[in-house]
Scaffold this active site. Sequence first.
Site, mmCIF file in Angstrom:
data_model
loop_
_atom_site.group_PDB
_atom_site.id
_atom_site.type_symbol
_atom_site.label_atom_id
_atom_site.label_comp_id
_atom_site.label_asym_id
_atom_site.label_seq_id
_atom_site.Cartn_x
_atom_site.Cartn_y
_atom_site.Cartn_z
ATOM 1 N N MET A 125 0.853 -1.187 0.000
ATOM 2 C CA MET A 125 0.000 0.000 0.000
ATOM 3 C C MET A 125 0.885 1.233 0.000
ATOM 4 O O MET A 125 1.901 1.301 0.695
ATOM 5 C CB MET A 125 -0.971 0.007 1.169
ATOM 6 C CG MET A 125 -0.410 0.060 2.551
ATOM 7 S SD MET A 125 -1.775 0.243 3.751
ATOM 8 C CE MET A 125 -0.911 0.004 5.290
ATOM 9 N N ARG B 132 -3.661 -2.593 11.053
ATOM 10 C CA ARG B 132 -3.566 -2.141 12.440
ATOM 11 C C ARG B 132 -3.734 -3.302 13.413
ATOM 12 O O ARG B 132 -3.090 -3.328 14.462
ATOM 13 C CB ARG B 132 -4.607 -1.040 12.696
ATOM 14 C CG ARG B 132 -4.206 0.286 12.083
ATOM 15 C CD ARG B 132 -5.283 1.338 12.128
ATOM 16 N NE ARG B 132 -4.767 2.598 11.587
ATOM 17 C CZ ARG B 132 -5.486 3.701 11.414
ATOM 18 N NH1 ARG B 132 -6.773 3.696 11.754
ATOM 19 N NH2 ARG B 132 -4.939 4.792 10.914
ATOM 20 N N TYR C 291 4.054 3.378 12.769
ATOM 21 C CA TYR C 291 3.420 3.201 11.454
ATOM 22 C C TYR C 291 1.990 2.693 11.558
ATOM 23 O O TYR C 291 1.531 2.281 12.607
ATOM 24 C CB TYR C 291 4.266 2.369 10.508
ATOM 25 C CG TYR C 291 4.646 0.951 10.849
ATOM 26 C CD1 TYR C 291 4.114 0.238 11.906
ATOM 27 C CD2 TYR C 291 5.586 0.296 10.035
ATOM 28 C CE1 TYR C 291 4.479 -1.061 12.156
ATOM 29 C CE2 TYR C 291 5.968 -1.011 10.279
ATOM 30 C CZ TYR C 291 5.407 -1.686 11.343
ATOM 31 O OH TYR C 291 5.782 -2.979 11.585
ATOM 32 N N GLU C 292 1.287 2.788 10.437
ATOM 33 C CA GLU C 292 -0.160 2.513 10.358
ATOM 34 C C GLU C 292 -0.961 3.414 11.297
ATOM 35 O O GLU C 292 -1.970 3.006 11.862
ATOM 36 C CB GLU C 292 -0.459 1.030 10.644
ATOM 37 C CG GLU C 292 0.233 0.070 9.716
ATOM 38 C CD GLU C 292 0.066 0.431 8.253
ATOM 39 O OE1 GLU C 292 -1.000 0.945 7.880
ATOM 40 O OE2 GLU C 292 1.006 0.220 7.485
ATOM 41 N N GLY C 293 -0.519 4.655 11.424
ATOM 42 C CA GLY C 293 -1.158 5.607 12.325
ATOM 43 C C GLY C 293 -0.486 5.565 13.674
ATOM 44 O O GLY C 293 -0.523 4.541 14.363
#
Length: 589
Positions: free
Chosen positions: A165, A300, A431-433
Site C-alpha cells: 500500500m 492495524r 506506522y499505520e497511524g
Amino acid sequence: MANYRAPLDDMSFLIDEVLDAGTQLGQLPAFAELGVGSELTSALLSEAAKLAGDVFSPLRRVADQQPASCSDGKVSITPGYAEALQQLGQGGWLGITADPAYQGQGLPELYGTAASEMWNSADMALALAPILSSGAALTIAAHGTEEQKQRYLPKMHSGEWSGTMNLTEAGAGSDLGVMQARAVPEGDHYRLYGQKIFITWGDHEACDNIIHLVLAKLPDAPEGSRGISLFIVPKYLVNADGSLAERNDVFPVSCEHKLGIHGSPTCVMAFGESEGAIGYLLGEENRGLACMFTMMNEARLKIGLQGLSIGQGAYQQALEYARERVQGGVPIVQHPDVRRMLLTMKSLIEAMRALLYSESLTLDLAHSGPEADRPAQQARIDLMIPIIKGWLTEVGQELASLGLQVHGGMGYIEETGAAQYLRDVRISAIYEGTNGIQAADLVSRKLGRDSGATMAKVLAAVAATVAELAQSDNDSLLAVGRALSATLEQFQGSTEQLLKALQENPDIALGSSFDYMMQAGYLLGGWQLARAAQVAQQRLAEGADNDFYRQKLATMSFYAEQILPRCAGHAGAVATAAGMLHQYPEDWL
C-alpha cells in the site's frame, strides 16, 4: 541463542478451551466444512510453528546484519528471504483466511492471527511481507470488480505475486489530504505521477510481480481527503490471459536506513518518471481513502500483534539467558528483580494474546457470524482495533526493553540479539497511524460516535465476569475479581468523563485519550486473562493434574497485584486533563 519456539500450549488453550472455536465458529456456514476444532488447531499451529522456528527464526539476525538495499532501480533483499517467502506461499499461508473462490484457504481470522504471531516473533521484518500482501488482497476483494478479483487475487494468495500500500508522501505524513500524487484518465486506465515514501516491501525479486495499491488525486478532484482515489498499479502489467507484460513505470528510488526491521525493504517509490505508471481505479472515484481503510484496519490489527510477537521473542530469549547466567553463585532467574521483570513480561504477554485472540474471533463473527449479529460485532471490532494497535505496541516496547535489561550489560551488546527486539518493535507505535492517532480515533470517533454505547456493552461483559468471580470458591479468583471490579469502576468513571469532555471541550478529551487507551488495554487484557483463569480453575476442579492450569491462575494473580494498579495512574491522568496539560502555554514549551 536458540531459535524461536512457539508457545503452542497457550495458543491452543485460548483457541480451543477459552474461546471454544469449534462451537463459536465451526457451526457457521462459512467454516462448517473446515472441521474447526482441536484437531485443526493442533495441526495448523504445529505446521506454522515449524515454519517460524526452522525457516524464519534463523534469518532474524542475518537480516539485521545484511539489510535490504537499493541500486539502479532494483532492490536486493536478505539472503534466504526469497526462499522463505516462497515456502510461505507454497504452504498456502498467504491466503489462509481468503475466499476459496480466489484460491484462498477460507480459514477463520483467529487461525490467521495465531500463525502471524509466530512469524512475527521469529522475524518481524520478514513477516511484514505477508501482512502487507494479505492486506492489499483483502482491499481488492472488498472493493474490486469481478475481473480485478479474478486477475489479481489467485496469484496474490498463492504467493506468486505480492502486494503493497502506497499512502505517505514526503511532507504529508498522516495528512493524506495534501498529497501531490496525481492520476490522469486515459481510456480504460489512468497514468499516475508522483512519489511515495515509507513503502514496506515496496520492491523485491522474491516473487514474479508486485501489486501496488496507490492513493492519488484525479484532475479537478475535491480538496482534501475527499478528493483521493485508489488505484491498482502492477509492477509488471498483466495481459488478459493473466500472463505478465512489460514493466510498468514504477521503480524504487532508495531503501530507507532504519533503526530496526533492517530486512524489510522500506522504499521510496517513484511513479511515472517517464511516460506515467499505468493504473486501474479500485472502487469509486474520490472514495479511495474509504477503500484503503479496509487495508489499514487489517494492518492495524496485525501491527498490534507485532507488539505481542516481539514481547514473546524477547521474553523467550531473556528467560533462557536468566536460567544460564550465574551471578552470586545462583542463576539470575532466582534474583528477585529479575523475577519481577520476567513475571511482568509473562503476564503481559498472556493478557495481550488473550485480548488479541478474543477480538480476532470478534472479527470472524463480524464477517461470517449470524447476519443479525454482524453490525454489533463490527462496531465492537472497530472500537477494539485502536486499543489493540496502541496498547499492544506500547507494551511491546516495554517488554523488549525489559528483555534487554534482564541481559544486563550483555543486552546492550549487539551480538546477543536482545537489542534487535527493541529496535524492531519501536516502529510499531509509529506506522499505520501513530499511537496518538489511535488514541484520538478511539475517543473522538469510536467512543463518541455512539455516545459510548458499544463501550458500555463491552464493559457489561467485563462486569458479568466480575460477578462470576465474586461467586468463586477459589481464593485467588476471588482476589482477582475484587481487583478487576475496582479497576472497572475506575474505567467507567474515565469513560463518563471523556464523553462529557467530548461535548464541552474536545481538546481536553483528546489530551487524555492516550491515557484512556492505555487504561482500556490494561483493563481489557486483565479481563481476558481472568476469563482464561476461570477455565483453568474449572479444569483443575474437574480433576486435571496439569501445571499449565496452575500457572494460568498464578499468572493472573500476579497481573491483578502488579499490573492492574497501573490503571489507577492512567485514570488519574484522565481526571486531571483539564489542568496544566490543557492550560500550559504553547510558547513555554
